[in-house]
Design a protein around this motif. Structure first.
Motif, PDB file in Angstrom:
ATOM      1  N   TRP A 119      -7.660  72.429  14.490  1.00 29.07           N
ATOM      2  CA  TRP A 119      -8.089  72.504  13.094  1.00 29.07           C
ATOM      3  C   TRP A 119      -7.162  73.369  12.241  1.00 29.07           C
ATOM      4  O   TRP A 119      -7.078  73.170  11.033  1.00 29.07           O
ATOM      5  CB  TRP A 119      -9.505  73.087  13.011  1.00 29.07           C
ATOM      6  N   SER A 120      -6.481  74.323  12.834  1.00 28.64           N
ATOM      7  CA  SER A 120      -5.789  75.320  12.007  1.00 28.64           C
ATOM      8  C   SER A 120      -4.270  75.356  12.119  1.00 28.64           C
ATOM      9  O   SER A 120      -3.653  76.215  11.516  1.00 28.64           O
ATOM     10  CB  SER A 120      -6.351  76.709  12.321  1.00 28.64           C
ATOM     11  N   SER A 121      -3.660  74.446  12.850  1.00 30.00           N
ATOM     12  CA  SER A 121      -2.200  74.503  12.912  1.00 30.00           C
ATOM     13  C   SER A 121      -1.597  73.121  12.683  1.00 30.00           C
ATOM     14  O   SER A 121      -1.800  72.219  13.489  1.00 30.00           O
ATOM     15  CB  SER A 121      -1.747  75.067  14.262  1.00 30.00           C
ATOM     16  N   TYR A 122      -0.931  72.998  11.592  1.00 26.47           N
ATOM     17  CA  TYR A 122      -0.212  71.766  11.276  1.00 26.47           C
ATOM     18  C   TYR A 122       1.095  72.137  10.610  1.00 26.47           C
ATOM     19  O   TYR A 122       1.109  72.884   9.636  1.00 26.47           O
ATOM     20  CB  TYR A 122      -1.029  70.856  10.350  1.00 26.47           C
TER      21      TYR A 122
ATOM     22  N   GLU B  89       7.431  64.735   4.112  1.00 27.25           N
ATOM     23  CA  GLU B  89       7.047  64.329   2.762  1.00 27.25           C
ATOM     24  C   GLU B  89       6.474  65.484   1.945  1.00 27.25           C
ATOM     25  O   GLU B  89       6.465  65.444   0.714  1.00 27.25           O
ATOM     26  CB  GLU B  89       6.082  63.141   2.769  1.00 27.25           C
ATOM     27  N   CYS B  90       6.013  66.543   2.604  1.00 25.67           N
ATOM     28  CA  CYS B  90       5.489  67.708   1.886  1.00 25.67           C
ATOM     29  C   CYS B  90       6.607  68.471   1.159  1.00 25.67           C
ATOM     30  O   CYS B  90       6.359  69.091   0.129  1.00 25.67           O
ATOM     31  CB  CYS B  90       4.789  68.662   2.840  1.00 25.67           C
ATOM     32  N   VAL B  91       7.795  68.434   1.703  1.00 28.13           N
ATOM     33  CA  VAL B  91       8.900  69.198   1.136  1.00 28.13           C
ATOM     34  C   VAL B  91       9.204  68.765  -0.294  1.00 28.13           C
ATOM     35  O   VAL B  91       9.471  69.590  -1.166  1.00 28.13           O
ATOM     36  CB  VAL B  91      10.165  69.075   2.016  1.00 28.13           C
ATOM     37  N   SER B  92       9.097  67.472  -0.576  1.00 25.25           N
ATOM     38  CA  SER B  92       9.402  66.979  -1.913  1.00 25.25           C
ATOM     39  C   SER B  92       8.162  66.850  -2.808  1.00 25.25           C
ATOM     40  O   SER B  92       8.263  66.439  -3.955  1.00 25.25           O
ATOM     41  CB  SER B  92      10.101  65.620  -1.827  1.00 25.25           C
ATOM     42  N   CYS B  93       7.012  67.212  -2.308  1.00 24.86           N
ATOM     43  CA  CYS B  93       5.764  67.078  -3.069  1.00 24.86           C
ATOM     44  C   CYS B  93       5.628  68.213  -4.085  1.00 24.86           C
ATOM     45  O   CYS B  93       5.833  69.382  -3.761  1.00 24.86           O
ATOM     46  CB  CYS B  93       4.571  67.077  -2.123  1.00 24.86           C
TER      47      CYS B  93
ATOM     48  N   ASN C 290      -3.961  64.690   0.129  1.00 24.64           N
ATOM     49  CA  ASN C 290      -4.624  64.186  -1.074  1.00 24.64           C
ATOM     50  C   ASN C 290      -3.616  63.874  -2.172  1.00 24.64           C
ATOM     51  O   ASN C 290      -3.980  63.328  -3.191  1.00 24.64           O
ATOM     52  CB  ASN C 290      -5.606  65.237  -1.611  1.00 24.64           C
ATOM     53  N   TYR C 291      -2.364  64.221  -1.988  1.00 24.10           N
ATOM     54  CA  TYR C 291      -1.386  64.112  -3.049  1.00 24.10           C
ATOM     55  C   TYR C 291      -0.330  63.044  -2.806  1.00 24.10           C
ATOM     56  O   TYR C 291       0.452  62.739  -3.671  1.00 24.10           O
ATOM     57  CB  TYR C 291      -0.652  65.457  -3.222  1.00 24.10           C
ATOM     58  N   ILE C 292      -0.290  62.484  -1.612  1.00 28.77           N
ATOM     59  CA  ILE C 292       0.827  61.611  -1.231  1.00 28.77           C
ATOM     60  C   ILE C 292       1.046  60.473  -2.213  1.00 28.77           C
ATOM     61  O   ILE C 292       2.167  60.123  -2.518  1.00 28.77           O
ATOM     62  CB  ILE C 292       0.667  61.133   0.213  1.00 28.77           C
TER      63      ILE C 292
END
Length: 169
Positions: free
Chosen positions: A127-130, A135-139, A163-165
């Motif tokens: 639950w706590s490590s991702y 794709e997050c780098v350019s978000c 939620n933003y992709i």
């Protein structure tokens, strides 16, 4: 509807506004799973931006904290993503998510009279490590969630938790 909801908010907030431990998330009714929600017509609840904004303005006017700061750094990180955030149920079960209460993958452990708190650390890490995804780098919203927004869909169903992709790329 706005006046009765505003009155409910006022009643709820009267004794809590000076206490920084409390805040309110203003959110329309939504499908968070279960059989009962299938009987509801949720289409009338979408597009309630003006109503939500009125509630937020009211909370700000009375000095009550709200959790609708969607653009601020770390504002979209789910409480279940924090390793020390847990739900202690009256039955003694320990869980992560307050939405997926009876799901087996939500069970972290239990409170035992002799052993104390017994936790499955592997499940807690799930639950706590991702890691931050490519794709997050350019978000534009990367600092809001750090790939730690609602973990329920990822942990329970293997779906993306972003939620933003679609909205920001």
């Amino acid at each position: 509807m706005i006046s009765s909801a505003t009155q409910s908010t006022a009643l709820c907030c009267t004794n809590k506004r000076a206490d920084s431990r409390f805040s309110i998330l203003v959110h329309p009714i939504d499908d968070w799973g279960g059989e009962s929600v299938k009987k509801l017509d949720l289409s009338s609840y979408h597009g309630l931006g003006d109503t939500i904004a009125k509630h937020i303005r009211y909370l700000e006017a009375i000095g009550m904290r709200h959790a609708n700061h969607t653009e601020e750094p770390f504002s979209q990180i789910c409480y279940a993503s924090f390793p020390h955030s847990m739900v202690f149920r009256a039955s003694g079960r320990i869980e992560k998510c307050t939405v997926a209460l009876d799901h087996p993958k939500n069970q972290l452990g239990y409170v035992d009279a002799q052993k104390g708190i017994v936790l499955d650390e592997t499940m807690n890490r799930l639950w706590s490590s991702y890691p931050i995804k490519t794709e997050c780098v350019s978000c534009a919203q990367a600092l809001s969630c750090l790939n730690l927004s609602c973990k329920r869909n990822t942990v329970l169903y293997g779906a993306s938790n972003c939620n933003y992709i679609c909205a920001y790329q």
